[in-house]
Design a protein around this motif. Sequence first.
Motif, short mmCIF file in Angstrom:
data_model
loop_
_atom_site.label_atom_id
_atom_site.label_comp_id
_atom_site.label_asym_id
_atom_site.label_seq_id
_atom_site.Cartn_x
_atom_site.Cartn_y
_atom_site.Cartn_z
N SER A 273 1.93 5.48 -0.18
CA SER A 273 1.60 6.44 0.68
C SER A 273 0.36 7.16 0.24
O SER A 273 -0.44 7.87 0.96
CB SER A 273 2.69 7.53 0.92
OG SER A 273 2.85 7.96 -0.30
N PRO B 139 2.19 -1.82 4.48
CA PRO B 139 1.97 -0.35 4.39
C PRO B 139 3.33 0.02 3.95
O PRO B 139 4.28 0.02 4.63
CB PRO B 139 1.42 0.14 5.53
CG PRO B 139 1.92 -0.55 6.76
CD PRO B 139 2.14 -2.07 5.88
N ASN C 253 -2.23 6.00 -0.72
CA ASN C 253 -3.31 4.82 -0.55
C ASN C 253 -3.56 3.88 -1.93
O ASN C 253 -4.76 3.54 -2.07
CB ASN C 253 -4.63 5.55 -0.09
CG ASN C 253 -4.44 6.04 1.21
OD1 ASN C 253 -3.82 5.18 2.15
ND2 ASN C 253 -4.81 6.99 1.68
N PRO D 42 4.40 3.72 3.97
CA PRO D 42 4.15 5.09 4.38
C PRO D 42 4.86 6.18 3.51
O PRO D 42 4.49 7.43 3.45
CB PRO D 42 3.95 5.19 5.70
CG PRO D 42 5.12 4.26 6.17
CD PRO D 42 5.21 2.94 5.13
N ASN D 43 5.81 6.00 3.08
CA ASN D 43 6.81 7.10 2.19
C ASN D 43 7.10 6.78 1.04
O ASN D 43 7.90 7.37 0.48
CB ASN D 43 8.00 7.40 3.19
CG ASN D 43 8.61 6.06 3.84
OD1 ASN D 43 8.29 5.14 3.33
ND2 ASN D 43 9.39 6.02 4.72
N TYR E 217 15.41 2.82 -0.11
CA TYR E 217 14.56 2.31 0.95
C TYR E 217 14.21 0.86 1.09
O TYR E 217 14.16 0.11 1.89
CB TYR E 217 13.20 3.34 1.03
CG TYR E 217 12.27 2.86 2.23
CD1 TYR E 217 12.63 3.00 3.51
CD2 TYR E 217 11.01 2.26 1.65
CE1 TYR E 217 11.55 2.38 4.37
CE2 TYR E 217 10.08 2.05 2.71
CZ TYR E 217 10.22 2.05 3.99
OH TYR E 217 9.43 1.55 4.98
N LYS F 140 0.84 -1.09 0.07
CA LYS F 140 0.07 -0.09 0.09
C LYS F 140 0.78 1.21 0.04
O LYS F 140 1.71 1.33 0.76
CB LYS F 140 -0.98 0.13 1.24
CG LYS F 140 -1.92 0.93 1.13
CD LYS F 140 -2.96 0.77 2.38
CE LYS F 140 -3.80 2.04 2.68
NZ LYS F 140 -4.36 1.77 4.03
#
Lengths: 183, 289
Positions: free
Chosen positions: A37, A69, A39, A71-72, A125, A35
């Motif tokens: 960031s 997730p 969405n 998120p970034n 990352y 998922k």
Amino acid sequence: MSSSTDSPTLTTETTQLSPQPDTETAKPTKKITLKSSDNQIFEVEESVAMEFATVKSFFEDSPSTDTVPLPNVTAKPLSQVIEFCKEQIKFKANPDEAQKKKYNAEFVTEKSDKDLVDMIPVANYLEIKDLLDVLNQAVADRIENKSVEYVRSFFGIDNDFTAEEEAALRREHAWAYEGVDED
Amino acid sequence: MEGLMEDDELKILPEGCVSTILSFTSPQDACKSSLVSTIFQSAADSDIVWERFLPVDYEDIVSKSNVRFEFSSKKELFLHLCNSDLLIDGGRKSFRIEKSSGKKSFILSARDLHITSSNDPLYWHWASLPESRFSEVAVLRTVSWLEIVGKIKTQMLSPNTKYGAYLILKISERSHGLDSMPSEISVEVGNSQGSTTIAYLRLAREHARKQQMERLFYGNRMEMLKSRVVEGDGRAPSERDDGWLEIELGEFFSGENDEEVKMSLVEVRGHHLKGGLIIEGIEVRPKQY
């Protein structure tokens, strides 16, 4: 031979081994949900997700989860990273260095400067070493022998030096600013 | 987990990535990039970048020097090796790195060359000059057989690079006979016979004046002498930044194998006496494209 990697059915070889399914080869192709960031949901095969060292260790720590997730990480670079990894899986199954080189070269050639720059932190990352190598080299090729101003706009970076600092740096490396290409 | 990290965190290029990118460029690009931003400056100074620009065997080369110097970073070492000659092999050679490319260059001192009769003080003598990077230079008194040969192994050099070989010299005011006849210069790699061309050991400003005199007095003799060596326009020495003159002996490609390169300047056909030449050495340095 290829059936052992593609198909989940147990071959005679694997039946002699322990009944626990080998996570690498014998498991049915499990899907993993990533998922972004913003969405967006990406369903990828487990083998592709395992190319992301960060995702892999996430699963090792919490094996019961099926949605990771990120998120970034935004959707666009993530989709491009997934596209790259899907191809690398194919090359892992059928090694062909020449084809792989060709694919890697085409992958970066057709990307915009911004796409490349946006993918680097994502590849970093997610710890996808092969992709990071390809991206770093491609970016290096694009900024070689360019002016400072060109490099700033290439990476979308603002000059955060004071006028004094900038003048001092220019003096220190005066030789380096000569003979750059036209922007 | 969502919301634990700032959404835009990954828009910033990590410094480690910037270092890796810069290590794939050139020393010039890396120095220039210091000015992009503070992150780039710190990335551009990192050892990751400069380790890659230094020759793979730099530690080996530095260990051959008598001089012990301290450096706080790989960048400082790199720039030091660009900006000053490092004497190695007991002072018989000097080493440098070319700043823009990081490629290696060497100067073989006169002591490291084969100069015919150079150990006979009747013909040559060894002197110490303040303008020399070496402790001794070879000074020609007078000789009829002028032969200067230098040898270097391509493995000492940066691979797959076009190099030029340059004889570093001075012509004294009392010189005589040096350009009565062109010298034959050549560079040979391995066993392959390189092409021989010609050069005149003379100062350009002196030449114009002399030429006029020559035509006046020895016209036919000069033509005859010149016809004994191969045809060609003939190179002449040019001035270097370090106050010496240099004359290009030829060029070669270093490739990947280890081969011996033989560089020479010879004038043995004229049989006349010549003098007033000072030899600093032979430089082998990358050629600009």
